[in-house]
Write a protein that holds these residues in place. Structure first.
Motif, PDB file in Angstrom:
ATOM      1  N   PHE A 380       0.738  -1.131  -0.010  1.00 26.92           N
ATOM      2  CA  PHE A 380       0.122   0.008  -0.029  1.00 26.92           C
ATOM      3  C   PHE A 380       0.907   1.429   0.017  1.00 26.92           C
ATOM      4  O   PHE A 380       1.819   1.358   0.845  1.00 26.92           O
ATOM      5  CB  PHE A 380      -0.934   0.049   1.362  1.00 26.92           C
ATOM      6  CG  PHE A 380      -1.480   1.166   1.390  1.00 26.92           C
ATOM      7  CD1 PHE A 380      -2.939   1.297   0.384  1.00 26.92           C
ATOM      8  CD2 PHE A 380      -1.348   2.214   2.180  1.00 26.92           C
ATOM      9  CE1 PHE A 380      -3.467   2.598   0.744  1.00 26.92           C
ATOM     10  CE2 PHE A 380      -2.074   3.384   2.674  1.00 26.92           C
ATOM     11  CZ  PHE A 380      -3.091   3.623   1.668  1.00 26.92           C
ATOM     12  N   VAL A 381       0.515   2.023  -0.821  1.00 27.94           N
ATOM     13  CA  VAL A 381       1.782   3.382  -1.164  1.00 27.94           C
ATOM     14  C   VAL A 381       0.867   4.399  -0.313  1.00 27.94           C
ATOM     15  O   VAL A 381      -0.158   4.938  -0.878  1.00 27.94           O
ATOM     16  CB  VAL A 381       1.695   3.764  -2.453  1.00 27.94           C
ATOM     17  CG1 VAL A 381       2.689   4.795  -2.562  1.00 27.94           C
ATOM     18  CG2 VAL A 381       2.283   2.471  -3.187  1.00 27.94           C
ATOM     19  N   GLU A 386      -0.773  11.146  -6.958  1.00 26.48           N
ATOM     20  CA  GLU A 386      -1.057  10.196  -7.935  1.00 26.48           C
ATOM     21  C   GLU A 386       0.231   9.609  -8.774  1.00 26.48           C
ATOM     22  O   GLU A 386       0.543   8.711  -9.143  1.00 26.48           O
ATOM     23  CB  GLU A 386      -2.225  10.587  -8.706  1.00 26.48           C
ATOM     24  CG  GLU A 386      -2.980   9.569  -9.448  1.00 26.48           C
ATOM     25  CD  GLU A 386      -4.221   9.954  -9.907  1.00 26.48           C
ATOM     26  OE1 GLU A 386      -4.235  10.351 -11.315  1.00 26.48           O
ATOM     27  OE2 GLU A 386      -5.088   9.999  -9.291  1.00 26.48           O
ATOM     28  N   ASP A 387       1.023  10.584  -9.103  1.00 23.68           N
ATOM     29  CA  ASP A 387       2.193  10.492  -9.880  1.00 23.68           C
ATOM     30  C   ASP A 387       3.131   9.507  -9.428  1.00 23.68           C
ATOM     31  O   ASP A 387       3.730   8.635  -9.840  1.00 23.68           O
ATOM     32  CB  ASP A 387       3.027  11.656 -10.431  1.00 23.68           C
ATOM     33  CG  ASP A 387       2.094  12.611 -11.492  1.00 23.68           C
ATOM     34  OD1 ASP A 387       1.316  11.992 -12.098  1.00 23.68           O
ATOM     35  OD2 ASP A 387       2.441  14.084 -11.653  1.00 23.68           O
ATOM     36  N   PHE A 388       3.184   9.726  -8.037  1.00 26.67           N
ATOM     37  CA  PHE A 388       4.157   9.100  -7.084  1.00 26.67           C
ATOM     38  C   PHE A 388       3.623   7.530  -7.064  1.00 26.67           C
ATOM     39  O   PHE A 388       4.336   6.468  -7.499  1.00 26.67           O
ATOM     40  CB  PHE A 388       4.290   9.781  -5.846  1.00 26.67           C
ATOM     41  CG  PHE A 388       5.245   8.913  -4.950  1.00 26.67           C
ATOM     42  CD1 PHE A 388       6.588   9.055  -4.964  1.00 26.67           C
ATOM     43  CD2 PHE A 388       4.702   8.024  -4.107  1.00 26.67           C
ATOM     44  CE1 PHE A 388       7.343   8.069  -4.460  1.00 26.67           C
ATOM     45  CE2 PHE A 388       5.568   7.194  -3.088  1.00 26.67           C
ATOM     46  CZ  PHE A 388       6.958   7.234  -3.548  1.00 26.67           C
ATOM     47  N   TYR A 389       2.391   7.160  -6.604  1.00 27.06           N
ATOM     48  CA  TYR A 389       1.891   6.257  -6.289  1.00 27.06           C
ATOM     49  C   TYR A 389       1.711   4.913  -7.615  1.00 27.06           C
ATOM     50  O   TYR A 389       1.764   4.017  -7.481  1.00 27.06           O
ATOM     51  CB  TYR A 389       0.759   5.935  -5.205  1.00 27.06           C
ATOM     52  CG  TYR A 389      -0.605   6.692  -5.464  1.00 27.06           C
ATOM     53  CD1 TYR A 389      -1.439   5.831  -6.674  1.00 27.06           C
ATOM     54  CD2 TYR A 389      -1.003   7.646  -4.888  1.00 27.06           C
ATOM     55  CE1 TYR A 389      -2.654   6.345  -7.022  1.00 27.06           C
ATOM     56  CE2 TYR A 389      -2.381   8.204  -5.317  1.00 27.06           C
ATOM     57  CZ  TYR A 389      -3.050   7.400  -6.235  1.00 27.06           C
ATOM     58  OH  TYR A 389      -4.318   7.992  -6.619  1.00 27.06           O
ATOM     59  N   LEU A 390       1.545   5.851  -8.585  1.00 28.77           N
ATOM     60  CA  LEU A 390       1.389   5.026  -9.830  1.00 28.77           C
ATOM     61  C   LEU A 390       2.596   4.896 -10.660  1.00 28.77           C
ATOM     62  O   LEU A 390       2.494   4.052 -11.575  1.00 28.77           O
ATOM     63  CB  LEU A 390       0.384   5.653 -10.882  1.00 28.77           C
ATOM     64  CG  LEU A 390      -1.074   5.847 -10.546  1.00 28.77           C
ATOM     65  CD1 LEU A 390      -2.024   6.604 -11.501  1.00 28.77           C
ATOM     66  CD2 LEU A 390      -1.630   4.391 -10.291  1.00 28.77           C
ATOM     67  N   GLY A 391       3.678   5.215 -10.130  1.00 26.42           N
ATOM     68  CA  GLY A 391       4.938   5.154 -10.720  1.00 26.42           C
ATOM     69  C   GLY A 391       5.897   4.221  -9.767  1.00 26.42           C
ATOM     70  O   GLY A 391       7.000   4.310  -9.941  1.00 26.42           O
TER      71      GLY A 391
END
Length: 600
Positions: A380-381, A386-391
C-alpha cells in the motif's frame, strides 16, 4: 536515466508477430504466416520478441497470499472453492489448461536462428526463451504433475497433437535442461528490468527448491529418492548468486523502515537487493496501483500471521504469557520490526485515504463482518500524490529470497552449518536488529504442532521465510510443497476482544471503538459518545458468525477473536495438491487420461 532504459520494454508490443492461439488443447490452428518469414533478422527483432514474453507480477502480487493462512479473503479463490465444494470434478475445476504461451515460446526457438547475430547473442536469446519455457512448464507441473512435453509449435496435422502425458520426472528433467542452458548463456549486465543471468538463477533456485521439497514430502509420487538432486541444484544456484551476483540486502541502518522502503520506492533500478524489478512511471506505463489490499477490502492479514513474528529479543511470541488472548495494541509491542512494516500498527498515520472514508490521520482499525481487523501496508503506497503512487516500482525478485532458498535447501539436505545461517538467515535478521538464529534452537511448540516431523532449525527457517516474504505470493506454494495443505482448513481469525465495551486501537490510551450487543441499535451520529479527545467512538454490533444483526463476528458472540468465515471445508490429501485436466480436454484427447489422485 536508468528508468528510461526500460520504457521500451514496458511499451513493447509485438503486433507484427501476433500468432494465432486459443485456449483449447495445444492451440490446434496453424501459425499465422504474417511476420515469420520477414522477422527474426536482427538482434532487435529477437529482443523485441522476447520482451513480449514478459509476464512478471505487478501490484496484484501483494494479494496473492489470499486464501492461505496469511491472508483471509471473501473473494473467489480456487482452493477455497474446491475445499467447500461437495463434489469437485474435472467439469467444475477447469481453469489453467492454456497452452498458447508455450506455442509462442516454441515458435521463437524454431525461428530465432534466422537472425544475423553472433553465436553468443543467439544463445543469449535462446536462453531467455528457454527460461520462459521452464517457468511455463513449472506452473503446469505444480498443477497437474504429469503433462505432455512439447518443444515445438504444433499444427493441426502434427501426430503429437494427441499424445499422452509425460511423467513428472521426465518433464522436470526437461525444465532443468532449459534452466541450465539459460543459466549458462543468458548474459549479465542487461538493461534495468530485463531478464539476465541472475534472474534465471533465482527462478532456477526457487523451482529446484520447490521440486526437491515436493518430492521429499509427497510420498504419493514415489520420487523421494530423487529429492536431493533438486535440493542440491537449489543450493548451488543460490550460492552462485551469493558468490558472484554482487547483491546485498538493502539497508541504511534503519531497522524500523528499511524493509518497508523496498515496497514503496519510485526507483528500484539501483537497489542492491532487487534482482529483477518491474519499472513503472505514470507518464509512460502506470503500475495500476489501487489500494485493494488495504482497509475494508477483499484480502486481510490473519492472526496466524501476526502470531508468527518473533519478539524483538528473538524469543517466540508463543512464549509470552497469555499470548493467544493479547489485545491489538499489546500484540505489536516489542515485535520483529518487519511486523509493523507489513501491517498497520497502533498509531500508524494514514495519508492516502483513497479507500478510507473517515479521512486522513492516525488510523483506527476498520472492523466489519468477514474481515480480520488487521490491515496491510505492505504494497500500500501511503502517499496521495498520484504521479508517485502510480510510478512505484515492484520488486519481482529480491536477494532476500535467494538467502532463504539457500538456507532451506542446505537444511533439507542435512548440510546446514552455523556459517550457512550467518551468511543467509542472520543477514535478514541483522537488517531488522533481531538476534541471530543458531543451528540448534529450542523448539517452538506452535511450530512443532504445525510441522512435527522436521527439526527446530528448519522450522525456524520456514518461519523466517514466512515473515520476510509475507504477502508477496509465496505462501500457497510453500504449503503445497511442504505437504501442509491441512493448515488451510483452519478458519482465519482476527483481532481478539475480551468483552463488549470500549477499546483503544491506536495505542494512545484513549478508546476509539465501542462494541455493543447485536440486539442493540447503533446510536445516531449526534448521540454517539465521544472520547476524551473529542472524537466520536465508532460503534459495532457484535455476534456470532450466524448473527445477521452483527457488524463484527466474534467467536463467542460477545468476546473472542474476530471470525472471517464459518467453515473452510476439508483439504483432501493427496487429491487437492493437484488439479484435474478439464473434462472437455480429456474428451478431445483421451490419451491424456486417466485423471490422477482420485480426480474424476
Amino acid at each position: 536515466m536508468m528508468k528510461q532504459n526500460i520504457y521500451r520494454l514496458a511499451l513493447s508490443v509485438i503486433a507484427l508477430l501476433a500468432v494465432s492461439c486459443n485456449d483449447s488443447f495445444m492451440d490446434r490452428q496453424p501459425q499465422t504466416e504474417i511476420g515469420v518469414s520477414s522477422y527474426f533478422n536482427t538482434e532487435e527483432d529477437l529482443k523485441m520478441y522476447c520482451y513480449n514474453l514478459y509476464d512478471f507480477p505487478n501490484f496484484n502480487n501483494y494479494t496473492a497470499d489470499a486464501g492461505t493462512d496469511n491472508q483471509a479473503t471473501t473473494d473467489v479463490v480456487e482452493v477455497k472453492n474446491i475445499m467447500l465444494s461437495a463434489n469437485p470434478t474435472s467439469m467444475t475445476v477447469n481453469a489453467g489448461w492454456d497452452w498458447s504461451r508455450l506455442r509462442t515460446i516454441n515458435l521463437f526457438l524454431e525461428n530465432c536462428e534466422r537472425a544475423s547475430v553472433s553465436d553468443d547473442v543467439l544463445a543469449h536469446y535462446q536462453g531467455i526463451a528457454r527460461f520462459f519455457r521452464a517457468r511455463f512448464y513449472m506452473d503446469k507441473v505444480k498443477a497437474y504433475s504429469d503433462v505432455p512435453w512439447y518443444d515445438k509449435s504444433l499444427t493441426t496435422s502434427d501426430e503429437d497433437l494427441y499424445k499422452a502425458r509425460d511423467s513428472r520426472d521426465f518433464v522436470v528433467q526437461k525444465i532443468f535442461e532449459d534452466y541450465t542452458f539459460a543459466a549458462e548463456h543468458v548474459k549479465t549486465q542487461q538493461e534495468s528490468g530485463a531478464v539476465d543471468k541472475w534472474t534465471v538463477l533465482t527462478y532456477m533456485a526457487r523451482h529446484a527448491l520447490y521440486e526437491g521439497t515436493y518430492r521429499k514430502y509427497h510420498d504419493e509420487l514415489g520420487l523421494e529418492n530423487t529429492a536431493g538432486t533438486y535440493l542440491q541444484i537449489a543450493a548451488d544456484a543460490a550460492e552462485q548468486i551469493m558468490n558472484d551476483g554482487g547483491f546485498s540486502l538493502y539497508s541504511t541502518g534503519s531497522p524500523e523502515t528499511d524493509y518497508h522502503a523496498l515496497f514503496e520506492s519510485s526507483d528500484l533500478t539501483a537497489n542492491s537487493e532487487v534482482i529483477l524489478t518491474r519499472v513503472f512511471d505514470r507518464k509512460i506505463s502506470s503500475n495500476g496501483f489501487w489500494a485493494f489490499m488495504f482497509g475494508n477490502y477483499i484480502p486481510c492479514p490473519t492472526k496466524d500471521l501476526v502470531q508468527s513474528y518473533l519478539m524483538k529479543d528473538g524469543s517466540y511470541y508463543s512464549s509470552q504469557p497469555g499470548y493467544a488472548n493479547k489485545q491489538f495494541v499489546e500484540e505489536f509491542a516489542n515485535r520483529d520490526p518487519r511486523m509493523s512494516q507489513t501491517l498497520a500498527y497502533p498509531g500508524w498515520e494514514l495519508v492516502n485515504t483513497m479507500t478510507y472514508a473517515p479521512g486522513a490521520g492516525i488510523y483506527v482499525q476498520n472492523l466489519n463482518k468477514n474481515f480480520s481487523g488487521y490491515h496491510q501496508i505492505k504494497g500500500f503506497v501511503n502517499n496521495k500524490d498520484e504521479d508517485f503512487y502510480l510510478g512505484i516500482d515492484v520488486p519481482v525478485l529480491r536477494y532476500a529470497e535467494v538467502l532463504l532458498t539457500y538456507a532451506e535447501a542446505r537444511a533439507e539436505l542435512g548440510q546446514l552449518t552455523q556459517a550457512d545461517l550467518d551468511r543467509s538467515i542472520n543477514l535478514l535478521r541483522d537488517r531488522v536488529g533481531l538476534p541471530h538464529l543458531s543451528a540448534s534452537p529450542a523448539a517452538d511448540p506452535v511450530m512443532q504442532s504445525r510441522f512435527p516431523a522436521i527439526a527446530p532449525v528448519l522450522q525456524e527457517i520456514r518461519r523466517e521465510r514466512r515473515v520476510e516474504l509475507a504477502l508477496e505470493g509465496f505462501r500457497y506454494d510453500d504449503l503445497m510443497r511442504w505437504k501442509a495443505g491441512k493448515l488451510l482448513e483452519h478458519e482465519p481469525e482476527g483481532i481478539y476482544f475480551p468483552s463488549l465495551g470500549k477499546f483503544d486501537l491506536t495505542g494512545d490510551g484513549v478508546e476509539d471503538i465501542y462494541l455493543i450487543p447485536s440486539s442493540q441499535d447503533i446510536p445516531a451520529e449526534a448521540d454517539k459518545e465521544a472520547n476524551s479527545l473529542g472524537k466520536k467512538l465508532v460503534y459495532y454490533r457484535t455476534g456470532t458468525i450466524d448473527d445477521g444483526n452483527a457488524t463484527v463476528y466474534l467467536k463467542n458472540g460477545t468476546s473472542g477473536n474476530i471470525q472471517t468465515i464459518r467453515d473452510l471445508g476439508t483439504f483432501m490429501e493427496p487429491k487437492y495438491y493437484y488439479r484435474p485436466i478439464p473434462k472437455h480436454e480429456m474428451d478431445l484427447n483421451p490419451q491424456l487420461g486417466p485423471q490422477l489422485f482420485g480426480w474424476e
